[in-house]
Each structure stands twice: as C-alpha cells, then as structure tokens.
Design a protein around this motif. Structure first.
Motif: not given
Ligand SMILES: [Zn+2]
Ligand SMILES: [Zn+2]
Ligand SMILES: [Zn+2]
Lengths: 435, 465
Positions: B339-347, B441-451
């Motif tokens: 799904f990640y791959r498809v979404e990156a391509a779509r964007i 404790e919750m740690s998180s990291l956000i990234k913009t999806i790109s190919v």
C-alpha cells in the motif's frame, strides 16, 4: 319453658337452699372475685386520683435522674416479632434505654434479623447462644451484659405502649421499698379469633383487675415475664433468674423474701400475642398450671411454714394462690359430684342459674376493668363485651378441665421437669436434684 | 548428537563429552548442539544467578533449553531446586547419566528446534517467554508456596525469569489465560494486598465499634441447675470450675454445664460483641483494610492450550494487536508495504496532495500486561477505541509487534498527522492514567510519503531510537 321453670325454681328457694345449691358462687367466687374487686378497685381508683401529685413528682424525679434502663428480651425463634418490638421501644417517651436481645439457640433466621437490627442501631446488643439453655439462662445472659439501673424484662412476642417504660418505672420513685413492678399485659391479637377474644377478656380480669387487687392487698405473687421491671441491685443479689418453668413467679417470691414490696402497675401496658386456637391454648395453660404446683408447693414450701423469716403477707400471697387455684379446683369437682349425685333432677336449673350468675359477675368485672383502665382501653377492647356471655363456659369448663389435668399430671408424675421451656439436659439436672 | 554444556566461570577438568561455555558468552550459534545446560549449585546463590542469566537470554535456543543442576543439596529453597529440569547425581565423568538426561530432554529439544528462525524481538517480551517455556515443557506448571517472594506463590520453571523483579508472574499467567493461550486448573485461592500485590496479609479479629484488635475472648458458661450464665473466667477457681451463683463445682460439659457461645470484649473501648469485624493488614506495605477490599485470586496450575501452542511457535502478534485488529482491521506488514508503494506512486503522479507516514511506539507495554493481568483485554479494548476515534477509515495501519504501529495517513499533511498523533497520545494517557498509576510513554515520528523514501530503512531507523 325451661327459663320460666328455672325462674320459678330460683324464686322458691330459701337462703339455706340457695347456699346449698350455689355455694361455690356465693361463698367463694362472689366474695373473692367480685366483692373484693369492686371494693379494692374503687378504692384504688380514688387513691390514684388523690395521688396525682405523687405520680407527677415521681415522673419529674425519673426524668431528672434519667437512669439507664435495660430492656431484656430473651427468646427462641422469635425473630419475626423483634422488628415490631424494637420499633415500639424506639418510640418510648422514656429514651435512656438499652435494648438487649438474647437468642436462645434459635434454629430459624432470628440471628440474621437481630444482627441486622443491631447494625442499624435499632437494638443495642444482640447475643446469640448457639446452644439452647432455656428461658432463665437466656434472661441471665441478657442481665449479665446489661448495665441499666433498672431492668425491664419483656417477652419477644409482645410490644409496648408508647409510655410503658416511663409508667412502669414510676412506682420505684414513689416507694424505695418497691423491688419490682409488674406491668399490665393485654392481648394484642384480640380481633383474630374467638379464642383470642375470650383471652382478651380473661387477661383483663385476671391481670388488669386480679393483679391490681393482689397488689393493693400486698399479696402480688407474680410479675409477668412478658412485662416486668426490676431493680438491678436486687436481681444481682439473687444472681438472676432460676431455672424455669414458672421462673416469673419464682423470682417474684424471692424478691418478697428479701423484704421488698412487689406491685402491679395497670397503666404500664404491654400487648402480647396469645394462641389463636383452642389446642394451642390448652397446651399453653397445661404448662402454666403445672409450674404453679411446682413453685408454690414444692420449691417455696418454706413460705407456708412458720420460721424466722416468716412474713404473714408472703404466706398469704402463696397460700391464697395455692388455696384458690388448687383447692378451688378440687371444690369444683366436689360441687359437680354433689349436683350429679344428690340433686340430679334439678341439673338443668342449677346449670342455667350458675351461668346467669357468673355472666352477671363477668359483666360487672368488665365494667370495673374499664373504670380502672380508662383511656388505655382500645375500641376493640370495649367490643369484647359482646363475648362476655361465653366467658363462664370458657373459664368454668374449658380452663378448669385443662387445669385439673395439669395438676393431676404434676402430682402424679412431676411432669413439668420435662417441659418446653428447658432443653432436656437442663430438665434432667433439675429433676435429679429435686430443685 | 546433542551434548550437555557446562556453564561455569572456570573450565578446568571437563570431560570430552561435555561442552563448556563461559556465562558471559553463552550464545545461539552452536547451541543447537546442546542437550542441556549444566549449572554447578555447590554455591547455590551463585548458581542461581547463572540459571537466571540463561533464562533471561534473548535467544529461545538458549533460554528454553533444559537446565540440570550439579552438586545440588538440600540447602537451597524448594522453588529454586524445582526450577531445574533435572539433577545430575555424581560428577561429569558419569557418561551414562549424562546420556540418560539428554534423552529425557529430547522432546523439549525437538520442540525448540522446530521454532522458526525469524526475528526474536518478541522474545524480549516476558509474557512471550513465559508462554514459550510452558509450551516447551510437557505437563502442568504447578505453583509452589514460598515466603521468599511477596506473591507467596512461584512457578519454579518460570522463576528464573523473575529473579530480578518481585512481581508479575501471576498477572502474566492470568493474562495468558484470558487470552486462552494457556489453561489453568484450580489449585487454591489466595488473598493479595490490593495496593502492593503482596500475599502476606494478616487477618485479625477486631472491635466493630472502635477498630482495635486488642480483644479479650471469653467463653460463656451456662450452669444448668441454677441457670447462671457467666464468663468462663468467673467460674475458674484454681484448676476447677465453681459456679459463682450456687457455689457448686462443675464437672462435665453437656451434663451439668454448657458453653453456649463466645464473647469478645474490646480492651480499648470495653465494647462486648460476638461478631468481631475481620481486618486485614499487609506485611509488605502496611495498608489495613476490610477483607473484601483485598484481591482474591485463584491460584492455578497451567498447561499450554492449542492456541497457545501455536502462538508460542509462531510468535504472539496475539496480544494487543489481536484486539486492535478486530477493532481497526490491521493489515499485514506485507500488505502495508504494498500500500505504501502504491500511495507513494499516486502522490508523485498527481502532485496534488500530501500523505504522511506515522510511526508510533508505546514503551513498556509488557509492563501494562503485568499491571493489568486479567483486565488487560478490557483496557486494550478501550485503547483500541482510542485508536479508532483518532484515525480515519482511510488510514492504513499495521502493527510491527504489540507496541510498535505504523500508519499511512492518506491526504494528510505532516502537520495534521502530527495533530492526530498528539490526540492519540492524549487519549492513551488519559485512559491509562485513570486506570493505572502510569501511562506508557509514547514516541512517534512523522514522515511525508514519497517514492524517494525507503520504507524499510525509515522504519528500521525509527526502531533504533
Ligand atoms: Zn473497641
Ligand atoms: Zn450454679
Ligand atoms: Zn500491601
């Protein structure tokens, strides 16, 4: 026809004949029960009016001192009655009371009910004896855990009028020689059946009137366990109650022997539930009557014999009881035999005339009772008057037969040693030691 | 041919038939040749440390392997002596003995061999270790009572796992039981302090009026012949009993007297009563409370269930993730990657919008299991609800294990994603701090999806932190 003949028969008799045919009524019952009642109760009623101030003074002293009063309620399997009794106690005008209930080995839910009442604070202390020990031991248990200056003993199947505790205490504040006060016992369930109505009338006669008269004459011989008040110091001197049956009469006599006065207070009212079937009533009376023989004749024989401690009033209190209960029971049979053998032809006249005589006497007594009890009579108590015509049959035949049977059993077998009040092991010890 | 391996600090005089390993370098590679570990218990305290380090090892091929004691005597506590799979009587030269032991462990060793050689991250989880240990041994794990642990009960096989912490085994077993991974059979019932979980609770009678426990107890005596009722102490005259009312001597209970009941008298407030209140106090934390406020637990013997057998073999995505799955439809990691791959391509194709990848890690989630025990399922259910309310239908979620989650948030800027993760954190903290005294404790990291971004590397980098 029968009635006309009877009237003829009665009018044609001379005084000697009247006495010969109706001696039990004219020589004994009329004198003892009627004349005495009329005179003594009238005097008492007048005295009460004159002593109004003394009563008021006693009440003021009582409330000034405000002694703790322990209400002892021993019982077995009486749980269902306790909430109502506890309720009647919380509504008392006299508030400084502690309520102590002793469960004498109940095998129903009495303990549950009482523990709950204890938790809710409606009773002060609940003590359960796992093993049944009999009425006296239950009362003694309650006594040993009480701390009041006065002890009021109540049967679990009864409840009190709202001012009863206050009223039963007043005599103690009027005469320091008084050691115990009997409260009036009336029938709570008069309106349940024919049997309870007859007992309603009987209790008014024998307790309200009878005990007030005895009390006035200084020969009161019983403070009912259903409703009695005692000075704690005296109960402690006596180490409480002795083994029953008849423990009420027993402790009353012991208090008298110590030299204290014992009085009845007809205005301190306790309502008790009575048997509502003839069979149950017969069983109850059988028990009571046997214990009379045992305690008056066997255990307290010393009262009848001249000795250093001899008191004429104590002698009278016992002698009167023995005489009128025991001897008059014999008299009654003598009378029946006399009529049946000597005058069989006039049987029906004698019976009818006796009936009318005793009925009239009962009406008169009822009237006296309502004078004595005044405003403490309930409406349903007045309605009992309609049943008075039946009382002669009830007291004259039913109760006499039960009583005679009970006396015979007691004299022949000492049957009351094995009684309902006590577990068999207690009864056995009592019998072995001839207590 | 498997061989026993002595784990000891020194290697002198070891026969040919026995391997040797230094405790600091016990490791997996050659351990498939190992039949069992031998630990010298001459000094049982030192030996026990070795046993613990073996069971705490991360590799299942190490921690699951049977352990045999050498030179064991009666001086060690029962739960420690029973923690071994076997005892070596005599010395290491006894070849027959060594072989007999090896063959007796063959079944367990085969079970260990069949485990897939995949990632062992889950083996760091103590619940999973417990599950695998139970699965690898035949029969039930029976509790043994002890005063050395505040839980009062230990399961000897599992005991070395808990050598450094004094709690958790009962809760973990309870949790595994509610997950149907193991099944318990009743052994006993026990009370535990509700604030510190200690089994050492003092039950004492106390005054219902003032709460004091300084009570005098007296039997009531009923003398038949005179109906006197009094405390036993009032009857005692020397060694015989004499009635204070009638002065007669009492002889035989049931014949001339009875003891119908017992009375308590409070020495503090003089209140007399028959039904004393029962109070409990904890030896460990000192808290006093009514018995009904303490925890009552069933103590069971446990054996592995069919589901548990499966989970023990193939990993335990079972726990929180399983529950999450039913709420959120988690997708498998492979599907997620697709799904990640498809979404990156779509964007890249439309260049109109932005999607984000959120990586979320909840620390100490196994601590949660321990704290929650049987209640874990319920709390995890609520946690799942928090996830569901924050995330959207169009989000794609996968769970790496029970504490690490990856989410593809479609048509969401990093800013918005940040906000969503923040709401998630708030929701979790609020839920758990109202149920427990701590929130993971919750740690998180956000990234913009790109190919241009390699998913695996990004995730790996996040896991490293
Ligand atoms: Zn107290
Ligand atoms: Zn005695
Ligand atoms: Zn504690």
């Amino acid at each position: 026809m029968l009635i006309e003949n009877t009237i003829d028969f009665f009018l044609n008799m001379d005084t000697a004949k009247v006495l010969a045919y109706f001696w039990p009524f004219f020589l004994l019952d009329m004198t003892r029960y009627l004349l005495l009642d009329v005179v003594v109760i009238s005097v008492y009623a007048i005295k009460r009016v004159f002593h109004k101030d003394q009563y008021a003074l006693a009440r003021r002293q009582l409330y000034k001192e405000r002694p703790l009063v322990s209400i002892l309620i021993p019982g077995k399997n009486e749980g269902k009655h306790i909430p109502r009794l506890a309720e009647s106690l919380t509504r008392q005008t006299y508030k400084n009371i502690e309520i102590i209930i002793v469960d004498d080995g109940s095998d129903d839910n009495t303990a549950e009910i009482c523990r709950r009442l204890e938790q809710e604070g409606k009773i002060d202390r609940f003590i359960r004896n796992e093993v049944r020990g009999g009425k006296a031991s239950a009362a003694n248990t309650a006594l040993s855990f009480s701390s009041g200056k006065y002890i009021v003993h109540i049967d679990a199947d009864s409840h009190l009028a709202f001012d009863s505790v206050e009223t039963i205490l007043l005599p103690f504040y009027m005469d320091p020689a008084i050691g115990a006060v009997g409260g009036d016992v009336r029938v709570a369930n008069t309106d349940v059946s024919f049997v309870t109505r007859l007992q309603g009338i009987e209790y008014m006669k024998s307790i309200s009137i009878g005990r007030t008269v005895s009390s006035e004459l200084g020969i009161l011989r019983i403070i009912a366990g259903a409703h009695g008040a005692f000075r704690r110091d005296i109960l402690e001197r006596l180490h409480g109650w002795d083994v029953g049956p008849g423990l009420d009469g027993d402790i009353t006599l012991k208090i008298r022997k110590l030299g204290f006065r014992v009085v009845h207070e007809p205005h301190a009212v306790c309502y008790t539930n009575v048997p509502d079937r003839f069979r149950a009533l017969a069983r109850q009376r059988f028990r009571w009557d046997r214990s009379m023989v045992r305690f008056r004749v066997r255990k307290h024989r010393d009262i009848l014999l001249p000795s250093l401690n001899f008191s004429f009033l104590n002698f009278l209190a016992s002698a009167e009881n023995i005489f009128f209960n025991l001897i008059l029971d014999v008299k009654w049979w003598v009378y029946i035999v006399q009529i049946l053998i000597i005058h069989p032809t006039i049987l029906q006249y004698v019976f009818l005339i006796n009936f009318v005589l005793y009925m009239a006497a009962n009406f008169l007594q009822f009237f006296i009772a309502s004078l004595l009890l005044g405003d403490s009579m309930r409406r349903k108590d007045y309605l009992l008057a309609f049943f008075i015509p039946l009382v002669p049959v009830y007291t004259g035949i039913f109760l006499r037969i039960v009583r005679t049977y009970a006396y015979l059993m007691e004299f022949l077998h000492g049957a009351s040693y094995f009684d309902k009040w006590n577990p068999w092991k207690v009864s056995r010890v009592v019998k072995e030691e001839k207590l | 041919m498997r061989m026993p391996c002595l784990v000891a600090r020194e290697s002198n005089t070891i026969p040919q038939s026995v391997l040797y390993s230094d405790p600091s370098s016990v490791s997996e590679p050659d351990s498939h040749d190992i039949a069992y570990w031998i630990v010298d218990m001459q000094d049982w305290r030192a030996g026990w440390q070795l046993v613990a380090s073996l069971r705490e090892h991360l590799s299942p091929k190490v921690y699951l392997r049977p352990i045999v004691y050498m030179n064991a005597d009666n001086s060690m506590p029962e739960e420690i002596s029973k923690a071994a799979d076997g005892q070596l009587n005599g010395n290491l030269d006894n070849g027959t003995m060594l072989e007999v032991l090896a063959s007796s462990f063959e079944k367990t060793n085969q079970w260990i061999d069949h485990l897939p050689d995949t990632n062992t991250a889950a083996d760091a989880n103590i619940s999973f270790k417990v599950l695998r240990l139970i699965a690898s041994r035949e029969g039930e794990q029976k509790p043994v009572t002890t005063v050395r642990r505040k839980s009062g009960y230990v399961y000897p096989l599992l005991e070395p796992l808990f050598s450094k912490r004094d709690e958790g085994v009962l809760e973990i077993l309870e949790f595994l039981d509610t997950q149907k991974l193991i099944s318990g059979s009743f052994v006993s019932k026990a009370h535990f302090c509700s604030s510190c979980n200690s089994a050492f609770i003092n039950f004492k009678e106390s005054c219902p009026q003032c709460g004091a426990d300084d009570l005098a107890v007296d039997e009531l005596v009923h003398h038949f012949r005179c109906a006197h009722m009094g405390a036993m102490s009032d009857f005692m005259r020397g060694s015989s009993m004499v009635c204070p009312k009638c002065d007669r001597e009492l002889h035989h209970i049931g014949v001339d007297y009875d003891k119908p009941s017992i009375m308590y008298t409070c020495n503090q407030c003089s209140h007399g009563f028959q039904d004393p209140a029962i109070m409990t106090s904890c030896y460990n934390c000192g808290r006093s409370t009514e018995p009904e406020n303490q925890l009552s637990r069933v103590i069971s013997a446990y054996s592995i269930s069919a589901i548990g057998q499966n989970a023990a073999s193939y990993g335990m995505e079972a726990l929180f993730t399983k529950i999450l799955d039913s709420e959120l439809q988690l997708c498998s990691f492979d599907a997620f990657r697709d799904f990640y791959r498809v979404e990156a391509a779509r964007i890249r194709r439309y260049k109109k919008s932005e999607s984000s990848l959120a990586m979320i890690a909840l620390r100490d989630i196994d601590k949660l299991y321990i704290r929650l025990g049987g209640r874990a399922t319920e709390v995890f259910g609520e946690l799942s609800t928090v996830f569901r309310t924050v995330l959207r239908q169009s989000d794609v979620i996968t769970a790496r294990n029970e504490s690490i989650f990856f989410v593809i948030m479609t048509e969401t800027s990093t800013q918005h994603a940040e906000r969503a993760v923040e709401r998630l954190r708030e929701g979790i903290t609020e839920l758990l701090s109202s149920n427990l005294d701590f929130a993971p404790e919750m740690s998180s990291l956000i990234k913009t999806i790109s190919v241009d971004m390699d998913l695996d590397k990004t995730l790996e980098a996040f896991l490293q932190t």
